[in-house]
Enzyme design. Structure first.
Site, PDB file in Angstrom:
ATOM      1  N   MET A 251     -13.460 -26.012 -20.926  1.00 15.55           N
ATOM      2  CA  MET A 251     -13.778 -25.817 -19.130  1.00 15.55           C
ATOM      3  C   MET A 251     -13.775 -27.396 -19.025  1.00 15.55           C
ATOM      4  SD  MET A 251     -16.832 -23.224 -19.140  1.00 15.55           S
ATOM      5  CE  MET A 251     -17.631 -23.511 -20.838  1.00 15.55           C
TER       6      MET A 251
ATOM      7  N   ASN B  32     -10.919 -13.160 -24.165  1.00 16.85           N
ATOM      8  CA  ASN B  32     -11.375 -14.078 -23.175  1.00 16.85           C
ATOM      9  C   ASN B  32     -11.627 -13.595 -21.878  1.00 16.85           C
ATOM     10  OD1 ASN B  32     -10.787 -16.937 -21.210  1.00 16.85           O
ATOM     11  ND2 ASN B  32     -13.003 -16.688 -22.067  1.00 16.85           N
ATOM     12  N   GLY B  33     -12.596 -13.767 -21.268  1.00 20.95           N
ATOM     13  CA  GLY B  33     -12.889 -13.112 -19.655  1.00 20.95           C
ATOM     14  C   GLY B  33     -13.697 -12.140 -19.552  1.00 20.95           C
TER      15      GLY B  33
ATOM     16  N   LYS C 278      -3.228 -20.682 -25.352  1.00 20.29           N
ATOM     17  CA  LYS C 278      -4.276 -20.065 -24.379  1.00 20.29           C
ATOM     18  C   LYS C 278      -3.710 -19.658 -23.124  1.00 20.29           C
ATOM     19  CE  LYS C 278      -9.025 -20.221 -22.818  1.00 20.29           C
ATOM     20  NZ  LYS C 278      -8.804 -19.634 -21.317  1.00 20.29           N
TER      21      LYS C 278
ATOM     22  N   CYS D  44      -4.366 -22.464 -17.307  1.00 17.04           N
ATOM     23  CA  CYS D  44      -5.243 -22.951 -16.114  1.00 17.04           C
ATOM     24  C   CYS D  44      -4.376 -22.846 -14.827  1.00 17.04           C
ATOM     25  CB  CYS D  44      -5.463 -24.462 -15.978  1.00 17.04           C
ATOM     26  SG  CYS D  44      -6.298 -25.040 -14.870  1.00 17.04           S
TER      27      CYS D  44
ATOM     28  N   HIS E  89      -6.940 -14.731 -22.026  1.00 13.49           N
ATOM     29  CA  HIS E  89      -7.621 -14.507 -20.750  1.00 13.49           C
ATOM     30  C   HIS E  89      -7.136 -13.142 -20.145  1.00 13.49           C
ATOM     31  CE1 HIS E  89     -10.231 -16.370 -17.248  1.00 13.49           C
ATOM     32  NE2 HIS E  89     -10.094 -14.903 -17.151  1.00 13.49           N
TER      33      HIS E  89
ATOM     34  N   ARG F  78     -18.279 -19.712 -18.894  1.00  7.20           N
ATOM     35  CA  ARG F  78     -19.676 -20.104 -18.647  1.00  7.20           C
ATOM     36  C   ARG F  78     -20.718 -19.606 -18.843  1.00  7.20           C
ATOM     37  NH1 ARG F  78     -15.243 -21.413 -16.196  1.00  7.20           N
ATOM     38  NH2 ARG F  78     -15.118 -22.935 -14.851  1.00  7.20           N
TER      39      ARG F  78
END
Length: 439
Positions: free
Chosen positions: A77, A274-275, A201, A161, A234, A298
């Protein structure tokens, strides 16, 4: 033909014909864990129960470190997972896999005289993955080569991203998903310049390029054109219409069925999900459904203690460290006072060192008061050490909180993976002729 994991030949599918893949790439923890060979069975002691892992020792081939597989990892992050965060995270969890912030390949190349500031980390941070971003093969190759001296355990390429700065003007990040041929070349270049495992990723799609077959095309082409065996998925697509990264984590719906279909259709690859997974209980739910690994973002930052303090026991089945938050801060204080100002120009400064700690008392009595006292302490000229900062501010946190043992594992959502099997898309049909054309 390129021999990816043994003594290797010159790459036939990258423009750098002089690049030779290193001999005998170091096996990843995933390789060791999932490989059924006799050697791997000697290295790994598998599962004492169906869903919990106990005493899994993953011995790397370079060095004496022993890492467990990346069942749990903290997402890279920007401006968050810096060395300061990773230090406190490692104090709390000994086995979580940690990722750096994304570093642009150009930053590494153009900062050769100042690399420690960007790449250095303490040995305690292992296992740790370096994530790089970029769209220039020369710079990606050079950045990987420069990073080798620092001893990362894996190199990851950011293809996920969605920020305008990265995927827009920068033309990398998730935009690279639109060019799997380039990603395959980039991963080959990375692999040619390091002997540690490599990974990608990515998202599940971009804009209207969001079908399951298009995701599979990306995975198949990249894994066929490079040594990449590990993908972090993700489970949302990215929207490149100018919405913010925060909205890109909220507006596109989660499609976990795409992730689990990848496990079915690519049995020789390893995938981390992920996510939208916000606590350790939900991590275990994903693992019970068959996930190879889970990446949390997060929640591992904003709710630092209540997330990471459960990882070693609830996911890896190892004994609790017994540390309280007071003891975590005592260890972090030693680190903070040792590194403050070491890069010159008052960097890192007090605010940068304290920032990762703001998730330590999430929803606890005194948390808001502590943050207000912290804001005031940042302005005080007599607060020059982390020790003095804590003396000034931690009076806001009750002793009962500072000295409390790790609480029971918080419950997660029970319907996160409900009816998953009924939602799986039809199996992917490999289109080999496309990959031959690419190569």
């Amino acid at each position: 033909m390129v021999k990816f994991y043994g003594y290797s030949l010159i790459s036939s599918f990258t423009p750098f014909h002089s690049i030779i893949l290193k001999k005998q790439r170091r096996l990843s923890a995933f390789d060791l864990f999932f490989n059924n060979s006799t050697k791997s069975r000697r290295i790994l002691s598998v599962c004492a129960t169906k869903y919990q892992l106990h005493n899994i020792n993953t011995h790397t081939e370079m060095g004496a470190e022993q890492y467990r597989p990346p069942l749990f990892s903290v997402a890279p992050m920007m401006e968050w997972t810096d060395s300061h965060y990773r230090t406190v995270a490692r104090i709390i969890s000994k086995h979580a896999w940690l990722y750096t912030e994304m570093l642009a390949a150009e930053t590494i190349v153009y900062q050769q005289g100042n690399l420690d500031r960007f790449l250095a980390f303490s040995p305690e941070q292992h296992p740790i993955v370096l994530q790089i971003g970029g769209n220039n093969l020369d710079n990606i190759a050079k950045a990987t080569e420069l990073a080798n001296a620092y001893g990362y355990d894996e190199i990851n390429l950011n293809c996920g991203c969605p920020s305008a700065k990265v995927a827009g003007h920068g033309c990398f990040g998730v935009r690279l998903m639109l060019d799997p041929k380039f990603v395959g070349e980039a991963m080959s270049v990375i692999a040619a310049n390091t002997d540690v495992p490599v990974s990608v990723k990515c998202r599940i799609g971009v804009d209207d390029r969001d079908s399951y077959n298009e995701l599979c095309d990306f995975i198949y082409k990249v894994s066929s054109l490079s040594p990449t065996k590990h993908f972090i998925i993700h489970s949302r697509k990215a929207l490149l219409n100018g919405i913010s990264p925060a909205d890109n984590r909220r507006i596109p719906p989660l499609k976990y069925e795409y992730y689990y279909a990848l496990l079915r259709d690519f049995p020789d690859l390893r995938f981390t999900i992920n996510g939208g997974i916000d606590c350790v209980d939900e991590v275990n739910a994903a693992l019970r459904e068959g996930a190879h690994g889970v990446m949390v973002g997060r929640a591992a930052y904003n709710n630092l203690w209540k997330t990471l303090a459960h990882v070693d026991t609830a996911i890896y089945g190892t004994p609790n460290s017994g540390l309280t938050r007071r003891q975590v801060l005592e260890q972090y204080q030693v680190y903070g006072d040792a590194v403050m100002g070491t890069y010159g120009n008052n960097r890192p400064n007090m605010r940068e060192l304290i920032k990762p700690l703001f998730g330590l008392f999430y929803c606890e009595p005194g948390n808001n008061l502590w943050k207000r006292r912290a804001d005031a302490a940042f302005q005080m000229k007599n607060i020059t050490t982390v020790k003095s900062f804590f003396e000034e501010t931690l009076v806001a946190i009750p002793d009962a909180v500072l000295d409390a043992p790790v609480a029971e594992l918080p419950s997660g959502r029970k319907d996160l993976f409900a009816d998953l099997q009924g939602l799986l898309p039809p199996p992917y049909e490999t289109r080999e002729e496309e990959v031959v054309a690419y190569a």
